[in-house]
Design an enzyme around this catalytic site. Structure first.
Site, short mmCIF file in Angstrom:
data_model
loop_
_atom_site.label_atom_id
_atom_site.label_comp_id
_atom_site.label_asym_id
_atom_site.label_seq_id
_atom_site.Cartn_x
_atom_site.Cartn_y
_atom_site.Cartn_z
N GLU A 1 -3.93 2.95 -7.05
CA GLU A 1 -4.33 4.05 -6.32
C GLU A 1 -3.42 5.40 -6.62
O GLU A 1 -2.20 5.33 -6.04
CB GLU A 1 -4.48 3.77 -4.94
CG GLU A 1 -5.25 2.57 -4.53
CD GLU A 1 -5.50 2.56 -2.81
OE1 GLU A 1 -6.69 2.52 -2.45
OE2 GLU A 1 -4.56 2.71 -2.34
N HIS B 1 1.01 -1.13 0.00
CA HIS B 1 0.12 0.03 0.01
C HIS B 1 0.86 1.16 0.13
O HIS B 1 1.96 1.28 0.52
CB HIS B 1 -0.83 0.00 1.25
CG HIS B 1 -1.90 1.05 1.21
ND1 HIS B 1 -1.93 2.27 1.19
CD2 HIS B 1 -3.37 0.97 0.93
CE1 HIS B 1 -2.91 2.99 1.11
NE2 HIS B 1 -3.89 2.14 0.77
O1 G3P Z 1 -6.47 1.50 0.57
C1 G3P Z 1 -7.49 2.63 0.37
C2 G3P Z 1 -7.22 3.46 0.16
O2 G3P Z 1 -6.00 4.13 0.12
C3 G3P Z 1 -8.32 4.93 -0.27
O3 G3P Z 1 -8.49 5.59 0.66
O4 G3P Z 1 -9.44 7.21 2.02
O5 G3P Z 1 -9.28 7.59 -0.37
O6 G3P Z 1 -10.74 5.73 0.19
P1 G3P Z 1 -9.47 6.52 0.64
#
Ligand code: G3P
Length: 220
Positions: free
Chosen positions: A138, A90
């Site tokens: 992400e 992550h």
């Molecule tokens: O692991 C999930 C993540 O990093 C996204 O976080 O708070 O933007 O949904 P968020």
């Protein structure tokens, strides 16, 4: 797949976390969707002991074997606690490529599923050669902002789907960062993702059930 990373949010530890687990079980019954919850390590055992269909993951594990490694997360220990998988790399808990490969191999030997994270489509494509269960892309700059990647940067999803599919047809693709509603999820699925990885929209919510219901609508 709706994968929810509880990170280190205090709102979803211990008994509050169990309320989220209960709401998640209800949503699975009502919507027939798959849900993963990745709680704090200290809550894996209590979550897994109380879960029926929710899949419990660790947020990370270390590339180690049993032995003298104070403070490390032993893969066998998360499995023994009831986790069926783990997030790896992550952007808040990064590993180098050598360690990613080691952790993926350990997970495979233990029959643990894996969500391997990447910060962009090029990295996602490169990491897909390790054959994790899921690749999650992400963009770090959108994490925790409430600005959904599926609307702000749809090209990241499209590129990831195309590039990963060229290399590995089997791996499932998750997308995350800023996902906040069923509508955001719908968009991500339309762009070719198999599911989402999210955190703050749920952990910060004042009503877990209602929030999950709104998110689940995106899978219809
Ligand atoms: O692991 C999930 C993540 O990093 C996204 O976080 O708070 O933007 O949904 P968020």
């Amino acid at each position: 797949m709706l994968a929810i990373n509880l990170k280190s949010y205090k709102e979803t530890i211990g008994s509050n976390g169990l309320k989220l687990l209960e709401a998640s079980e209800k949503i699975i019954e009502e919507y027939n969707i798959d849900i993963i919850l990745a709680p704090q390590y200290t809550d894996i055992y209590i979550f897994s002991s109380n879960s029926k269909r929710v899949r419990i993951y660790a947020q990370h594990m270390d590339p180690i074997q049993s032995g003298a490694y104070t403070g490390h997360i032993l893969p066998e220990a998360i499995k023994e606690a009831g986790a069926v998988g783990t997030i790896i790399n992550h952007s808040e808990k990064k590993l180098n490529v050598e360690d990613i490969e080691k952790v993926i191999n350990i997970a495979k030997n233990l029959n643990l599923e894996t969500i391997l994270c990447a910060n962009n489509s090029v990295v996602a494509a490169a990491l897909s050669k390790f054959e994790p269960t899921y690749i999650a892309v992400e963009p770090p700059e959108l994490i925790g902002t409430g600005i959904p990647v599926s609307k702000a940067k749809p090209e990241i999803i499209e590129n990831t789907v195309n590039m990963v599919r060229d290399i590995n047809k089997k791996v499932k693709i998750l997308v995350g960062a800023g996902i906040n509603s069923g509508d955001d999820i719908k968009k991500a699925l339309e762009l070719g993702a198999n599911g989402v990885l999210l955190a703050s929209a749920v952990t910060k919510s004042s009503n877990f059930y209602e929030k999950l219901k709104n998110l689940a609508e995106g899978f219809k």
